[in-house]
Design an enzyme around this catalytic site. Structure first.
Site, PDB file in Angstrom:
ATOM      1  N   ASP A  42       0.816  -1.213   0.000  1.00  0.00           N
ATOM      2  CA  ASP A  42       0.000   0.000   0.000  1.00  0.00           C
ATOM      3  C   ASP A  42       0.853   1.267   0.000  1.00  0.00           C
ATOM      4  O   ASP A  42       2.011   1.270   0.446  1.00  0.00           O
ATOM      5  CB  ASP A  42      -0.907   0.032   1.234  1.00  0.00           C
ATOM      6  CG  ASP A  42      -2.072  -0.947   1.113  1.00  0.00           C
ATOM      7  OD1 ASP A  42      -2.092  -1.717   0.131  1.00  0.00           O
ATOM      8  OD2 ASP A  42      -2.943  -0.937   2.004  1.00  0.00           O
TER       9      ASP A  42
ATOM     10  N   HIS B 282       3.654  -2.573   3.156  1.00  0.00           N
ATOM     11  CA  HIS B 282       3.715  -1.192   2.664  1.00  0.00           C
ATOM     12  C   HIS B 282       5.055  -0.945   1.985  1.00  0.00           C
ATOM     13  O   HIS B 282       6.098  -1.387   2.475  1.00  0.00           O
ATOM     14  CB  HIS B 282       3.537  -0.193   3.816  1.00  0.00           C
ATOM     15  CG  HIS B 282       2.205  -0.291   4.502  1.00  0.00           C
ATOM     16  ND1 HIS B 282       1.922  -1.232   5.461  1.00  0.00           N
ATOM     17  CD2 HIS B 282       1.056   0.439   4.337  1.00  0.00           C
ATOM     18  CE1 HIS B 282       0.684  -1.088   5.891  1.00  0.00           C
ATOM     19  NE2 HIS B 282       0.130  -0.080   5.222  1.00  0.00           N
TER      20      HIS B 282
END
Length: 739
Positions: free
Chosen positions: A108, A260
């Site tokens: 992300d 992430h």
């Protein structure tokens, strides 16, 4: 009844005569000149670029709120107990789990220029694929990384444009976030995607009454929502070992794994990823894209035509805004160094100058007592020429006064002749400009020391004597006096008073110590006749003849110094239009003089000192720094509106405090009252901006090859002879009141 007279033989028309309208249509319309349009266009473009940069960096129109958890009674039970892939496109919510030993790595918040390439390198090393849920802000800024993801077989999903909590947003804002995210993806990689992950989402069982309606709405737009069922919690930075444990599914289950590749330091994520992928591959796990793991059609759809062009244009504009902002930040750094460097130099060197010229027993050389010729070029100075001449007659030094009337049409010469003052002569000529008038005066002067002043300026009785004392040093060819604003009672006059005392006279002290004085002010300056003759007299090559002649003096090897006690009171412009005209001419003329004497950079010996020191300083402090200085105010305004407001205000107050210290010291040296400094903050906000625009217009005129006419200022005769340190007229001068 009286009738209105008109020119004989010419008929008048009624106001409603149609021919009037025809005449109006045929009359050429006045258009803004390019020198005004171009600065406005550049300013608008820069502001647009700055706003775009702020939007892409989530500083403008960003919403960083995160809603609290809510109940989940409106969420279907099958969704709460289902898998991480949620499909609401057909109006019948369904969810999917991944097959055993199928892992879909998801990253992300990227792409990030530091961490995303390292993540991609690890995946490529192990022939693993993943899904990157990108934000539009990052994709717009780093499109090459998005393209690399696609080229290396990874899948792309949307993660909104600005990363807001969609549960707190309206449907129109949700649509905007999706469309902007798709636009960035189209510009970066030429594709669209049907995968979406909401910001701040987690597991399916955590879906609540706030997030579920958003999921349903997004499904109606054709998107599949992907959450996760294995969270590495790498955002906590718990260490590589813990990240691996968090991300490893139990009992050989398949999973969507959350990691992430942006949003902070992801070094632990990269370190864990290498060991995580290799370790689970050895245990029989596969790392693939979501659609490959589910044996579904690809989520990517190519874009073409107008949609592709719009995406490419968007990415281009974002790249341009970032690059433009980088240039602006660099310019801000440059102007910061120049401004603080100049203030520091002025403070240090003005202290040195004051100590040198004020120490007991200081003398320039032998006392100068020889008579002086004072030249007063005058063009339509009827309102102030009398007090100018009377102030000269009251001088305590032997002088002759030559008023050179440059074709005045208001009786200036007649006023001087009618005074009948001893030692005052009038020389008349057809209008030819100030340089020609001064040269005519030099030719008619009887003495070897020549003082030049403006027709709106008033001298104190000691001014001429103090002005010529430096000629006791035979190396001195010219002397700059201390010009002060006489009409300082208005706000605009007070601002110019601050500028004269701080910006001009403090500057002259600095340049005096450096021996590279750039300008002898036209209001009060003195020259040796022999020095003037050697450089060819006053030139009309530029609109700043005073700067031109000063630079020529330096190049001829003469010293140019500053006499602080030679005070002259001049009439400053009293309206914005008059001020604009004066400063426009000064700025443009200074640029002309710098260009004319550019070869001084390669002059040698003492005459080359000005080229080595003075010309670079003048160019930086008087041309480059003012041109870049508006960046301070642009970023100030941006910081006030979009933050950090407190730091921005603190920085501006800090700069103002430094300027206040310099101004206070300059006023102390000139023995001026500090009360005028009350308007300094307002001067920095309003007056300085006007000077910026004037200089920018001068630049545009120079770059476009424009020609600037001499602009005569309208005089009011408001300046008398103030008492020392005061702004009020002294009473009698030469037996009669000045006013």
């Amino acid at each position: 009844m009286a009738t209105r007279s008109h020119r004989p033989g010419r008929a008048t028309r009624a106001p409603d005569d149609p021919r009037n309208r025809d005449s109006d249509r045929n009359r050429p319309r006045r258009r803004l000149p390019m020198r005004l349009l171009l600065p406005l266009f550049v300013l608008a473009a820069l502001m647009a670029m700055l706003m775009l940069r702020g939007y892409v960096h989530s500083e403008v129109l960003a919403d960083h709120r995160v809603g609290p958890p809510a109940a989940n009674d409106s969420v279907p039970k099958d969704i709460l107990k289902g898998g991480p892939v949620i499909d609401t496109r057909e109006g019948r919510p369904t969810s999917l789990d991944l097959p055993d030993r199928e892992l879909v790595l998801t990253f992300d918040d990227g792409p990030d220029p530091v961490w995303t390439p390292k993540v991609l390198d690890v995946l490529k090393k192990h022939d693993a694929h993943a899904v990157f849920f990108i934000t539009g802000t990052m994709a717009s800024r780093y499109p090459e990384l998005v393209q690399r993801m696609v080229d290396e077989g990874h899948e792309i999903g949307l993660h909104t444009f600005n990363h807001p909590d969609l549960a707190l947003q309206s449907k129109s804002r949700v649509d905007w976030e999706l469309s902007q995210n798709q636009l960035a993806l189209a510009g970066a990689a030429g594709i669209r995607t049907s995968l979406f992950r909401p910001p701040y989402s987690s597991f399916a069982q955590n879906m609540d009454n706030n997030s579920w309606p958003v999921t349903e709405y997004i499904g109606s737009k054709g998107y599949i929502t992907v959450v996760n069922d294995t969270d590495s919690e790498d955002w906590r930075r718990p260490g590589a070992e813990q990240i691996i444990r968090n991300a490893t599914p139990k009992n050989g289950d398949g999973a969507v794994v959350l990691m992430h590749d942006s949003g902070g330091d992801r070094s632990q994520t990269v370190a864990a990823l290498d060991r995580y992928v290799s370790g689970l591959q050895d245990k029989g796990y596969r790392f693939d894209t979501l659609t490959a793991a589910l044996d579904a059609p690809s989520a990517h759809t190519p874009v073409a035509g107008l949609e592709s062009l719009k995406g490419e244009a968007w990415v281009f504009l974002v790249q341009a805004s970032d690059q433009t902002t980088d240039v602006l930040v660099a310019g801000l750094a440059v102007v910061g160094v120049l401004v603080f460097g100049r203030l520091g130099l002025m403070l240090i060197l003005s202290v040195a100058h004051a100590r040198r010229v004020r120490r007991r027993g200081f003398r320039w050389g032998e006392t100068v007592t020889e008579p002086v010729s004072v030249l007063v070029p005058a063009y339509n100075e009827a309102k102030c020429i009398e007090q100018t001449v009377r102030s000269l007659v009251a001088s305590d030094h032997p002088i002759e006064v030559l008023v050179i009337d440059d074709g005045s049409s208001d009786g200036t010469a007649r006023i001087v002749e009618n005074l009948g003052l001893p030692g005052v002569r009038v020389v008349r000529q057809l209008n030819a400009g100030k340089p020609a008038a001064l040269n005519r005066g030099i030719a008619n002067a009887r003495h070897d020391l020549i003082v030049m002043m403006d027709g709106d300026t008033v001298f104190e009785p000691t001014t001429v004597r103090e002005l010529v004392q430096p000629f006791g040093d035979p190396r001195v060819g010219a002397v700059a006096g201390n010009a002060k604003v006489g009409n300082r009672d208005s706000l605009i006059g007070a601002w110019q008073h601050i500028e004269y005392v701080m910006g001009f006279n403090l500057d002259r002290r600095m340049y005096d110590v450096l021996r590279c004085m750039p300008t002898i002010p036209g209001a009060v300056g003195a020259f040796r006749r022999s020095a003037l003759e050697r450089v060819g007299g006053m030139s009309d090559d530029t609109l700043a003849e005073d700067t031109d002649i000063t630079m020529a003096m330096h190049r001829d090897g003469w010293h140019v110094v500053y006499a602080e006690k030679a005070v002259a009171w001049t009439e400053a412009p009293e309206s914005v239009q008059q001020l604009w005209s004066q400063r426009y001419r000064w700025s443009y003329g200074t640029m002309q003089a710098i260009w004319k004497h550019r070869r001084s950079l390669v002059d040698r010996g003492h005459s080359g000192r000005f080229g080595r020191v003075g010309l670079p300083l003048v160019s930086m402090f008087m041309v480059v720094a003012p041109l870049l200085a508006p960046l301070i105010d642009v970023f100030l305004l941006y910081g006030l509106v979009f933050g950090p407001t407190e730091k921005t205000i603190g920085a501006w107050l800090g700069v103002l405090a430094v300027q206040g210290v310099c101004a206070a010291y300059a006023f102390h040296l000139d023995k001026e009252r500090m009360t005028h400094l009350i308007s300094l903050p307002l001067q920095q906000i309003l007056y300085r901006q006007l000077m910026y625009v004037v200089l920018l217009q001068s630049w545009i005129t120079a770059l476009t090859g424009g020609r600037l006419r001499w602009q005569k200022l309208r005089r009011t005769g408001a300046v008398g002879l103030p008492g020392t340190g005061s702004g009020t007229p002294q009473q009698p001068v030469g037996g009669r009141p000045v006013r």
